[in-house]
Design a protein around this motif. Structure first.
Motif, mmCIF file in Angstrom:
data_model
loop_
_atom_site.group_PDB
_atom_site.id
_atom_site.type_symbol
_atom_site.label_atom_id
_atom_site.label_comp_id
_atom_site.label_asym_id
_atom_site.label_seq_id
_atom_site.Cartn_x
_atom_site.Cartn_y
_atom_site.Cartn_z
ATOM 1 N N ASP A 1 1.996 7.213 -17.302
ATOM 2 C CA ASP A 1 0.909 6.868 -16.374
ATOM 3 C C ASP A 1 1.456 6.171 -15.129
ATOM 4 O O ASP A 1 0.969 6.390 -14.025
ATOM 5 N N LYS A 2 2.477 5.353 -15.341
ATOM 6 C CA LYS A 2 3.104 4.675 -14.191
ATOM 7 C C LYS A 2 3.631 5.719 -13.211
ATOM 8 O O LYS A 2 3.485 5.592 -12.002
ATOM 9 N N ARG B 1 2.703 8.881 -12.921
ATOM 10 C CA ARG B 1 1.606 9.633 -12.293
ATOM 11 C C ARG B 1 1.034 8.838 -11.122
ATOM 12 O O ARG B 1 0.808 9.382 -10.039
ATOM 13 N N SER B 2 0.820 7.570 -11.373
ATOM 14 C CA SER B 2 0.191 6.773 -10.322
ATOM 15 C C SER B 2 1.153 6.619 -9.126
ATOM 16 O O SER B 2 0.736 6.692 -7.965
ATOM 17 N N LYS C 1 1.067 9.867 -7.195
ATOM 18 C CA LYS C 1 -0.172 10.031 -6.407
ATOM 19 C C LYS C 1 -0.002 9.403 -5.022
ATOM 20 O O LYS C 1 -0.395 9.983 -4.015
#
Ligand SMILES: CC(C)=CCC/C(C)=C/CC/C(C)=C/CC/C(C)=C/[C@@H]1[C@@H](COP(=O)(O)OP(=O)(O)O)[C@]1(C)CC/C=C(\C)CC/C=C(\C)CCC=C(C)C
Ligand SMILES: [Mn+2]
Length: 403
Positions: free
Chosen positions: A311-312, A314-315, A318
């Motif tokens: 998730d880190k 992915r963020s 982004k």
């Protein structure tokens, strides 16, 4: 191409290798005798800290890279403005004449060969250039080939043999061709091009500087450093191309703003390239992503080498994609100001390249092991869209691209 690399690596021993690139009837061992804002998008993500003075373009390291690059933009814009003024007043200088030995057939052959290389390496782009006027088209081919050969020096099959000395020799060749002394037929085509259009040597030198940087640097502390690298290897392409593609006579935009857009397209393309190739670059020990931004996201080089999509990650991605899109948006503002026949290939390349960012998202940000690419169908659909945009007047287009 590799023969040229060999010449650059070891010019004496491999002088004969160069022959394979040149038709038998063209001179080789001796030289051919042919004639030769506003600040750009201060992104919210940008961290402007002082950078080391590795620019050949600008010497003061206390300014941000954007400020330093903008000086080059202003210089290029001034050259084009001057040339447009001379044309309008009928003062335009005739292209440099040489000693009368220019062989026009050889020059035509040289340009044809550039077209063949371009068709081989960049098919879609080549198709787009066919819409340009014959003069402009072949000039863009000549620039393309020089850029491709320069990139091949550090990215091609002989890249491990490339040394700073070899890049120095490549720069000597560049100086020579700008002075009407091309070494081979590809150089002869570019030499002719730069004698006919207001193309300055600085962006070419800066691209070589980018290759030097690639030899000695594999980490970028912050976006300011990365921005300068992107300018060197890709923003420069925009600056080289505008004088040849031409600004529309009816354009009301300032010359600087068109150059800014061209620079932005190069930066956007290179950022996209970097985001697409994270895994591939890591396998070569390279991390182009800004170290401080990685740290702020709680990530490090180790996470990249491990290649796990978290998730880190992915963020973080982004944010990186958002910034690349901002550069594409900036670039869009300038395309409509180009001469009508040049717009289509530029729109096509912009739309196609930008879709790589969509593909990274579609891969759930796995740019470690999955290569983001734009499929044939999407490519095909983009071409008429690009064509439609190219036909539109700047004012109508502005509304459309504001979306
Ligand atoms: C119409 C048009 C696109 C013209 C440009 C033609 C030209 C001279 C291209 C040269 C490209 C080149 C070989 C650059 C060398 C360095 C390099 C390879 C940079 C990367 C290109 C992508 O190539 P690829 O995906 O093959 O990369 P790999 O080596 O495989 O990793 C870059 C990412 C940069 C290319 C930059 C541009 C095409 C800049 C385009 C900007 C303009 C043409 C200005 C348009 C004008 C306005 C007003 C917007
Ligand atoms: Mn490359």
């Amino acid at each position: 191409m590799s023969a040229v690399l060999l010449w650059v690596v070891c010019p004496k021993d491999n002088a004969h290798s160069l022959l394979s690139l040149v038709p038998r009837n063209c001179c080789t061992q001796r030289r051919c005798s042919s004639s030769s804002s506003n600040k750009l998008l201060s992104s919210k993500l940008s961290f402007s800290s002082g950078v080391a003075a590795y620019s050949s373009a600008v010497a003061n390291p206390s300014r941000s890279s954007e400020e330093r690059v903008y000086e080059v933009v202003l210089k290029q814009a001034a050259l084009v403005r001057e040339s447009r003024r001379e044309s309008a007043l009928g003062l335009k200088k005739e292209p440099i004449e040489t000693d009368g030995t220019t062989d026009w057939n050889l020059l035509n052959d040289a340009y044809e060969r550039c077209g063949e290389v371009c068709a081989e390496y960049a098919k879609t782009f080549y198709l787009g250039t066919l819409l340009m006027t014959p003069e402009r088209r072949r000039a863009v081919w000549a620039i393309y080939v020089w850029c491709r050969r320069t990139d091949e020096l550090v990215d091609g099959p002989n890249a491990t043999h490339i040394t700073p000395k070899a890049l120095e020799r490549w720069e000597t060749r560049l100086n020579d061709l700008f002075e009407g002394r091309p070494y081979d037929m590809y150089d002869a085509a570019l030499s002719d091009t730069v004698s006919k259009y207001p193309v300055d040597i600085q962006p070419f030198k800066d691209m070589i500087e980018g290759m030097r940087l690639d030899l000695r640097k594999s980490r970028y502390e912050n976006f300011d450093e990365l921005y300068l690298y992107c300018y060197y290897v890709a923003g420069t392409v925009g600056l080289m191309s505008v004088p040849v593609m031409g600004i529309a006579p009816e354009s009301k935009a300032s010359t600087e703003s068109v150059y800014n857009a061209a620079l932005a397209l190069g930066i956007a393309n290179q950022l996209t390239n970097i985001l697409r190739d994270v895994g591939e670059d890591a396998s070569r020990g390279r991390v182009y992503l800004p170290q401080d931004e990685l740290a702020q996201a709680g990530l490090s080089d180790e996470d990249i080498f491990r290649g796990k999509v978290t998730d880190k990650w992915r963020s973080f991605m982004k944010g990186q994609i958002k910034r690349a899109r901002m550069f594409f948006d900036e670039a869009e503002k300038g395309v409509a100001e180009l001469s009508s026949a040049s717009r289509w290939p530029v729109w096509a390349s912009l739309l196609l390249y930008r879709q790589i960012l969509d593909a990274i998202e579609a891969n759930d940000y796995n740019n470690f092991t999955k290569r983001a690419y734009v499929g044939k169908a999407k490519k095909l659909i983009s071409l008429p869209i690009a064509y439609g945009r190219a036909l539109m007047e700047p004012s109508k287009l502005a509304k459309l691209v504001m979306r």
